[in-house]
Write a protein that holds these residues in place. Structure first.
Motif, short mmCIF file in Angstrom:
data_model
loop_
_atom_site.label_atom_id
_atom_site.label_comp_id
_atom_site.label_asym_id
_atom_site.label_seq_id
_atom_site.Cartn_x
_atom_site.Cartn_y
_atom_site.Cartn_z
N ASN A 193 4.59 1.15 0.94
CA ASN A 193 3.55 0.21 0.48
C ASN A 193 2.28 0.20 1.34
N ILE A 194 2.05 1.25 2.12
CA ILE A 194 0.84 1.38 2.93
C ILE A 194 0.18 2.71 2.59
N ASN A 195 -1.12 2.70 2.27
CA ASN A 195 -1.82 3.95 1.98
C ASN A 195 -1.77 4.88 3.18
N ALA A 196 -1.45 6.14 2.91
CA ALA A 196 -1.25 7.11 3.98
C ALA A 196 -1.65 8.51 3.52
N LYS A 197 -2.16 9.29 4.46
CA LYS A 197 -2.48 10.69 4.19
C LYS A 197 -1.19 11.49 4.28
N GLU A 200 5.30 6.39 -2.98
CA GLU A 200 4.90 6.02 -4.34
C GLU A 200 3.94 7.08 -4.89
N TYR A 223 -2.83 14.61 -0.01
CA TYR A 223 -3.09 13.54 -0.96
C TYR A 223 -2.90 12.21 -0.24
N THR A 224 -3.62 11.19 -0.65
CA THR A 224 -3.40 9.86 -0.11
C THR A 224 -2.44 9.12 -1.04
N LEU A 225 -1.30 8.70 -0.50
CA LEU A 225 -0.25 8.05 -1.27
C LEU A 225 0.21 6.80 -0.53
N SER A 226 1.01 6.01 -1.20
CA SER A 226 1.61 4.84 -0.58
C SER A 226 2.94 5.25 0.04
#
Length: 178
Positions: A64-68, A121, A58-61
């Protein structure tokens, strides 16, 4: 230089245990057997993760940075990509003793540091994470059993669904990438 990591990675698997009857400055650390236990992780790509019935991606924060992010109940610990750690804005802490990681190819690697104050997040909730810097493939983070257990995770890998309990006690549910 960072101080040794002296907080629990999870509520049930402490990294460093200090006797409560003495001040921490004069204490010799006591290491439970689980501390020296070996951890394992996989170097999987997104395509493999989406097709796998054993993990959820899933792509999550992360901070505070979007990450795989890979949710992997086969990994005993949680990891952060070494190439991502410069974006964390937190000081790394040293483990009191090295942790040995067993890779899928039978290679064993020693790690000596951790980022104990990361946050992931999910659905508006902030989940704390203690992440070990490691060379990962396409993923920025792998959330393993230490993190999954701490947050009461239930994973349905076939449906790519994860259910967690937020730090506030709320049920959080989401579906990973298919």
């Amino acid at each position: 230089m960072a101080a040794p990591y002296n907080q629990a990675m999870t509520s049930s698997v402490p990294i460093l245990q200090l006797p409560s009857n003495q001040p921490s400055e004069s204490v010799t650390p006591v290491f439970p057997p689980s501390y020296l236990a070996q951890a394992r992780t996989f170097n999987m790509n997104i395509k493999d993760a989406v097709q796998s019935s054993e993990v959820v991606a899933y792509t999550l924060s992360v901070n505070n940075i979007n990450a795989k992010v890979l949710f992997d109940y086969g990994a005993t610990r949680s990891f952060i990509s070494e190439s991502f750690v410069g974006k964390l804005n937190y000081e790394i802490e040293l483990l009191v003793e090295p942790l040995f990681i067993n890779l899928a190819n039978q290679e064993q690697v020693s790690v000596k540091s951790i980022y104990p104050r990361c946050k992931v997040e999910i659905s508006g909730y902030s989940f704390p994470a203690s992440l070990i810097p490691f060379r990962l493939g396409e993923f920025v983070a792998i959330l393993g059993m230490d993190w999954l257990e701490k947050h009461g995770a239930q994973i349905d890998c076939k449906k790519k669904k994860v259910v967690l309990k937020s730090p506030q006690g709320k049920k959080v549910e989401f579906k990973g990438q298919k």
